[in-house]
Design an enzyme around this catalytic site. Sequence first.
Site, mmCIF file in Angstrom:
data_model
loop_
_atom_site.group_PDB
_atom_site.id
_atom_site.type_symbol
_atom_site.label_atom_id
_atom_site.label_comp_id
_atom_site.label_asym_id
_atom_site.label_seq_id
_atom_site.Cartn_x
_atom_site.Cartn_y
_atom_site.Cartn_z
ATOM 1 C CB SER A 193 -8.426 0.778 5.630
ATOM 2 O OG SER A 193 -9.137 1.979 5.577
ATOM 3 C CB SER B 152 -8.235 3.449 2.625
ATOM 4 O OG SER B 152 -7.362 2.876 3.576
ATOM 5 C CE LYS C 16 -4.025 1.831 2.575
ATOM 6 N NZ LYS C 16 -4.884 1.618 3.759
#
Lengths: 95, 487
Positions: free
Chosen positions: B179, B155, B80
């Site tokens: 997330s 997210s 990420k």
Amino acid sequence: MISADDLKKLSDLARLENDSAEAERLTADLEKILAHFKELEGLETAKVEPLAGGAFIRGGLRPDDPGSNNLSSGEAKAAFPEKDKGFLKVPPVFE
Amino acid sequence: MVSLEDLSIKKVREGIAAKEFSAKELTESFLGEIEKKNKDLNAFLSLNKEEVLKQAVAVDEIAAAGQKLPPLAGLPLAVKDNILIENWPATAASKILENYRGAYDATIIKRLRAAGSVFLGKTNLDEFAMGSSTENSGFQTTRNPYDLERVPGGSSGGSAAAVAGGLALAALGSDTGGSIRQPAGFCGIVGLKPTYGAVSRFGLIALASSLDQIGPMTRSVADAYEIFKILAGRDSFDATIIDVEKEYSLAGILDRPERFKNLRIGLPKEYFEGLSDPAVKAGIETAIEKLKKIGCSFQEISLPHTSYALSVYYIIMPAEASANLARFDGIRYGRLDDLNGKKLNLKDIYLKQRGEGFGREVKRRILLGTFVLSHGYYDAYYLKAQKVRRLIKEDFDKVFDGKVDVILAPVTPTQAFKIGEKSADPLAMYLSDIFTIPANLASLPALSLPIKKYVIGGGELPVGFQLIGRPFHEADLLGLGNLYEIS
């Protein structure tokens, strides 16, 4: 509940520049979100201790030793937009 | 070359050791998949082909020398883009960090490097991890591999889409209010949010420091376990970290899966009362039935303050975020090009950089955080939220004190929604985190896993569920999850 002046003040405190259309939209969004928080008002919490951080922190202090894993200033400075003699350069704060 | 579909971390390690394939060949195969599929999915923000192939060759050299391979040897991992890798872009999907590169390796990146993992690239997210659909990225909208018109969740949507779409074998995500787990649920993969204090956050671009945790997103629970073992552990750069292994052993949980059927599972009635989506309801019932057949026992429990969690979270998280994001000032982490050459004073630089560099959701949360912390409102909002946070944690303490060992709950209120469906209404978007937030507020570990194995193109959207456990009892979640998966 939040006026245009309130949003202006908040934006200044948070150092965010917004055009007027965006400010209007953000004001409306905040109004709606804050209205949702009203549900907390009815909950009795006078005797409850606030929970500030992650729940299980036990104080993991390490010896006060700079160690070998620290960033050299050169790596951290790579992102500075302006430099002068190895220092970060910014416009004057007092003019 | 081996089939990429049947891979696991164990198979990769064993395949490289047995010279069935090389780490370089495997990495090239995944880079080929990215080349083919990323234009539709938009899962990756940046790739580093040269570097990842070097990492793979280093693994092959260990194998060629006949030495024992490290535990994650050759694992093609997506990271990420709010996690720092030295000298790789680290944008957190924000324009304000468009030109920033990681100045150092995050602690977990160092550990994963040492464990033999190779890093394919950085994945898309909602800007600064603020969102539930990855539509808030400053750069691109990621799509769900099961239906390109739908969101992958967020997210960590880029990481979820990369794993589900076969662009990476596993990925790293971060979970502040769901997330990791919510996108895992939307994309039919496994996601673990560890206990707060289990995994170092040094090198994670902070959203809300009392809630953030990094965790694995994988095809199977077994793979999540292998990665979590490497991620967890003390770090002198994060004072919150407690040694998970010392709290509750992680050893051997895959070898004796049967022992986890004795765990007592609680079903929190507040979560089920709020559940109306028929596909999610049916999915959860399927999961409960399957666990009953395995021999697990269930009982209804109550977590009475659950309904307040959303309000508490959307006060505490923006408050912490408004402080954490103060550092992005256009001075220390690079500057947007179009301000260069203009004669501005310091405050104007801040105002313009932040005004132009942050997207709408980030501004919304910074302003909300500034408001709830401001004089005259602090007690009514922030302090109140901290108190209710304790009540929410105590709800969990009570049920874990003797009644049940693990809690089973839905992970999302719906299946993946359509792109654009909720982006105009922030509150509707926030409600998609309603089942994941309580575990973050109470600092508990939680594992999201798919009800069953889903196939892309099979005409079905995935449904997931979550297991929430006692602090530092990741072993219970991974053990029970693995038993569920292999049964």
